[in-house]
Design an enzyme around this catalytic site. Structure first.
Site, mmCIF file in Angstrom:
data_model
loop_
_atom_site.group_PDB
_atom_site.id
_atom_site.type_symbol
_atom_site.label_atom_id
_atom_site.label_comp_id
_atom_site.label_asym_id
_atom_site.label_seq_id
_atom_site.Cartn_x
_atom_site.Cartn_y
_atom_site.Cartn_z
ATOM 1 N N ILE A 232 29.400 52.801 12.006
ATOM 2 C CA ILE A 232 30.110 51.908 12.912
ATOM 3 C C ILE A 232 30.218 52.515 14.306
ATOM 4 O O ILE A 232 30.128 51.815 15.320
ATOM 5 C CB ILE A 232 31.505 51.544 12.355
ATOM 6 C CG1 ILE A 232 32.093 50.354 13.111
ATOM 7 C CG2 ILE A 232 32.451 52.728 12.395
ATOM 8 C CD1 ILE A 232 31.377 49.050 12.870
ATOM 9 N N LYS B 275 39.601 49.442 12.408
ATOM 10 C CA LYS B 275 40.309 48.721 11.353
ATOM 11 C C LYS B 275 39.895 49.263 9.984
ATOM 12 O O LYS B 275 38.743 49.684 9.816
ATOM 13 C CB LYS B 275 40.064 47.211 11.462
ATOM 14 C CG LYS B 275 38.585 46.792 11.358
ATOM 15 C CD LYS B 275 38.183 46.510 9.917
ATOM 16 C CE LYS B 275 36.740 46.116 9.781
ATOM 17 N NZ LYS B 275 36.279 46.042 8.387
ATOM 18 N N SER C 133 32.640 65.279 14.614
ATOM 19 C CA SER C 133 32.100 64.730 13.369
ATOM 20 C C SER C 133 31.506 65.854 12.538
ATOM 21 O O SER C 133 30.798 66.713 13.069
ATOM 22 C CB SER C 133 31.031 63.675 13.678
ATOM 23 O OG SER C 133 30.532 63.110 12.489
ATOM 24 N N ARG C 134 31.760 65.818 11.235
ATOM 25 C CA ARG C 134 31.215 66.852 10.356
ATOM 26 C C ARG C 134 29.728 66.681 10.112
ATOM 27 O O ARG C 134 29.026 67.646 9.817
ATOM 28 C CB ARG C 134 31.941 66.834 9.009
ATOM 29 C CG ARG C 134 33.381 67.311 9.061
ATOM 30 C CD ARG C 134 33.992 67.289 7.684
ATOM 31 N NE ARG C 134 33.972 65.944 7.108
ATOM 32 C CZ ARG C 134 34.324 65.673 5.847
ATOM 33 N NH1 ARG C 134 34.680 66.649 5.029
ATOM 34 N NH2 ARG C 134 34.302 64.431 5.411
ATOM 35 N N ASP D 100 37.592 45.014 2.974
ATOM 36 C CA ASP D 100 37.102 45.683 4.183
ATOM 37 C C ASP D 100 36.477 44.667 5.137
ATOM 38 O O ASP D 100 36.834 44.627 6.318
ATOM 39 C CB ASP D 100 36.117 46.796 3.830
ATOM 40 C CG ASP D 100 35.661 47.560 5.057
ATOM 41 O OD1 ASP D 100 36.439 48.398 5.550
ATOM 42 O OD2 ASP D 100 34.548 47.308 5.532
#
Length: 309
Positions: A14, A90, A36-37, A168
């Site tokens: 996303i 969201k 971010s990993r 979702d």
């Protein structure tokens, strides 16, 4: 207004497909860092965690949290404690109660908190709201169906507690409905179909009413295969039938096209975020999330066949 220096936290699908392009195309924002990993982005500072970014990274004004809902509250609190404005993908959290904590944190630290609902920025939504404001609503039917294997491939988290399953995408429909309908509504019945090997529903049939007993029915399904997704809302009124198609991008009245626009929902989100920051305000509407929570609390669970990716 000065350009806002933004960091994305959690650079998954996303963020890559929607958040990053929206930031890049908005002169009010500049992507300065990513935490971010599992991913890095050229030409910006990259870190494995938000903690490392805040301790070692360049100066930023705001963070956009695109991580799973279960870890978002802790990250939002940390960012706000460092004086950063926060946009929440969201749903805004894993529970309703924790969002109240975030709301208090934002006020205490004097920063903007934005619980974002991207579908509300679809091209036809504002026009639908204006049209319905002058009509008497008689019935609402919502159909939100897609193939989970196409839209959430390999995302096992969606079947775990807090992952919401079919809610979702379904929460996108609820975010539009709560924005365009003239009165609040509440749940009266929910039938949830839950795979035997999952904790969240793969389909849901919901019935709501508003304060004037107008029926509102919603069908959410993750098993739509072989055809394009169906993301539609139909509203019967005293002056005709209003329809939103393509997730809100197309507005029709009695089958005649009134508005159609490109997929620019996330551009709308970032424009709204900049506006809120400039005005020193927050926007933390949890009404779509509340309907999901009610459905999971009130819903009758039917066990269906296991889900196999």
């Amino acid at each position: 207004m000065d350009t806002l220096r933004l960091a994305i936290v959690g650079y998954g699908k996303i963020a890559r497909d929607q958040h990053h392009p929206a930031i890049a195309n908005d002169p009010r924002h500049r992507l300065t860092a990513v935490a971010s990993r599992n991913a890095s982005v050229p030409e910006v500072a990259n870190f494995e965690s938000l903690e490392a970014l805040l301790e070692q990274g360049p100066e930023i004004d705001a963070v956009s949290l695109c991580t799973p809902a279960g870890v978002r509250t802790q990250q939002a609190r940390l960012a706000m404690a460092h004086g950063k404005h926060v946009m929440l993908e969201k749903p805004p959290g894993a529970t309703l109660a924790e969002i109240e904590t975030l709301r208090e944190d934002a006020e205490r630290h004097g920063v903007t908190l934005f619980a974002s609902w991207h579908s509300r920025h679809a091209h036809g939504v504002a026009g639908a709201k204006r049209w319905l404001a002058e009509r008497q609503v008689r019935r609402v039917d919502i159909e939100w169906k897609e193939d989970v294997r196409v839209w959430h491939p390999g995302q096992a988290w969606i079947w775990q507690p807090g992952g919401m399953g079919v809610f979702d995408p379904g929460i996108n429909a609820l975010s539009i409905a709560t924005a365009i309908l003239p009165r609040p509504f509440h749940l009266v019945d929910a039938q949830l179909q839950v795979p035997g090997n999952c904790q969240t529903p793969i389909a849901a049939s919901l019935d709501f009413v508003d304060g004037e007993n107008v029926p509102i029915h919603a069908e959410f399904d993750f098993r739509q295969q072989g055809t394009p997704p169906i993301w539609e809302i139909h509203v019967e009124t005293d002056a005709g039938r209003m329809t939103l198609e393509a997730g809100g991008r197309r507005l029709l009245i009695d089958g005649k096209l009134q508005q159609e626009g490109p997929d620019a929902e996330y551009a709308g989100l970032y424009a709204r975020f900049a506006e809120l920051i400039a005005e020193g305000r927050s926007d933390v509407d949890v009404s779509p999330f509340r309907h999901v929570a009610d459905s999971l609390m009130l819903g009758y669970r039917h066990t269906v066949e296991d889900f196999i990716e």
